[in-house]
Write an enzyme that holds these catalytic residues in place. Sequence first.
Site, mmCIF file in Angstrom:
data_model
loop_
_atom_site.group_PDB
_atom_site.id
_atom_site.type_symbol
_atom_site.label_atom_id
_atom_site.label_comp_id
_atom_site.label_asym_id
_atom_site.label_seq_id
_atom_site.Cartn_x
_atom_site.Cartn_y
_atom_site.Cartn_z
ATOM 1 C CE LYS A 237 -8.092 -3.510 4.215
ATOM 2 N NZ LYS A 237 -7.630 -2.464 3.308
ATOM 3 C CG ASP B 182 -3.136 3.932 4.181
ATOM 4 O OD1 ASP B 182 -4.173 3.729 4.837
ATOM 5 O OD2 ASP B 182 -2.848 3.282 3.150
ATOM 6 C CD1 TRP C 178 -2.052 -2.203 1.983
ATOM 7 C CD2 TRP C 178 -2.920 -1.399 0.086
ATOM 8 N NE1 TRP C 178 -3.038 -3.061 1.567
ATOM 9 C CE2 TRP C 178 -3.585 -2.603 0.413
ATOM 10 C CE3 TRP C 178 -3.301 -0.721 -1.072
ATOM 11 C CZ2 TRP C 178 -4.600 -3.138 -0.378
ATOM 12 C CZ3 TRP C 178 -4.308 -1.247 -1.871
ATOM 13 C CH2 TRP C 178 -4.948 -2.443 -1.519
HETATM 14 C C1 LIG Z 1 -6.935 -2.002 2.178
HETATM 15 C C2 LIG Z 1 -5.941 -0.935 2.246
HETATM 16 C C3 LIG Z 1 -5.893 0.102 1.300
HETATM 17 C C4 LIG Z 1 -6.786 0.153 0.095
HETATM 18 O O1 LIG Z 1 -8.063 0.568 0.444
HETATM 19 P P1 LIG Z 1 -9.199 0.759 -0.659
HETATM 20 O O2 LIG Z 1 -10.288 1.347 0.166
HETATM 21 O O3 LIG Z 1 -9.509 -0.586 -1.210
HETATM 22 O O4 LIG Z 1 -8.700 1.687 -1.701
HETATM 23 C C5 LIG Z 1 -4.943 1.086 1.468
HETATM 24 N N1 LIG Z 1 -4.095 1.072 2.502
HETATM 25 C C6 LIG Z 1 -4.113 0.087 3.425
HETATM 26 C C7 LIG Z 1 -3.128 0.120 4.552
HETATM 27 C C8 LIG Z 1 -5.034 -0.946 3.330
HETATM 28 O O5 LIG Z 1 -5.054 -1.921 4.245
#
Ligand SMILES: *Cc1c(COP(=O)(O)O)cnc(C)c1O
Length: 354
Positions: free
Chosen positions: A191, A167, A100
Amino acid sequence: MKKHNFSAGPCILPQEVLLKASEAVLDFNESGLSLIEISHRSKPFVDVMENARSLALELLGLEGKGYKALFLQGGASTQFLMVALNMLEKRAGYLNTGTWSAKAIKEAKIYDDIYEVASSESANYNYIPKGYDIPTDYDYFHCTSNNTIFGTQIKKFPECPIPMVCDMSSDIFSRELDFTKFDIIYAGAQKNMGPAGTTLVVVKEDVLGKVSRKIPSMMDYKVHISKSSMFNTPPVFAVYTSMLTLEWLKNLGGIPAISEINDKKARIMYSEIDINPLFKGFAVKEDRSQMNATFNLVNGDLKDTFDTMLKEAGIEGINGHRSVGGYRASMYNALPLDSVKVLVEVMSELETKA
Ligand SMILES: *Cc1c(COP(=O)(O)O)cnc(C)c1O
């Protein structure tokens, strides 16, 4: 049979949240109308949005500190470019700790120069680099707090002389941190917060407005802030369900309470991985994620037996990501402690069988 849901995302949500969300789809607040068939400009929905936004700030301890919370669309993946569009003027520093992070770097590179302050790519991202320098004259520093795929997590964030962007998709609301250290936090809902379809973005307002480029309205944090996160039709179901999860978390005692439970789950999980000779953890110990435990069978011949035992115990969603292999037990906020105990029992049962 009750399932133990270890899915990495979309993932488990609290049962009471699912119940309330499904009721609202049929009859929202006893209005005789569905949540998803009323105007997003109606008072009942505006209240939902405002409640969700203020709960997010309250739980993070950011109320009254110059931050705004937004519920946007396009997933965390859209934030990879939105951060760059809103913040990147000359150069930014990125910490590369996994798939990511690498994707965030790739998108930002479209707009300007990116400097990788450190990377663990050559070790297939099994650790978090430390002791790197963050140049003081860059626009911002970007990091990924929890690496969902590899099962590593930043335990100690760097002292950051420039705006820090993080993030937090896979560990937001899971542990106590000084969130005032961050200037932009973003997290896809699916998540630790709600269904896919919305992304929480928490922005410190005074870091905005410093780039010279023109920003398309939908990509502009300032536009979304000025419209109270209602610039266009928001994803009403995802926002409502996220609000329910945030209420659930607040009633539980907020981040301090869930953090204690998450500590316990991770301790039980990792002590089995360490004590059981049939398994080997993927991430280096000091950087292990409390949310995603990655591990492998030492002897691959046991895979079929183990998989059958997992299935019989009702354990779901535990296969590792293709870039790591093996297994990944995701232990997000809503995963009960009991589910971890069941998994650990199956692992130790395999040892007695093998
Ligand atoms: C799942 C995830 C993403 C991607 O998220 P989307 O909503 O599918 O774009 C980005 N960063 C991390 C750390 C993730 O776990």
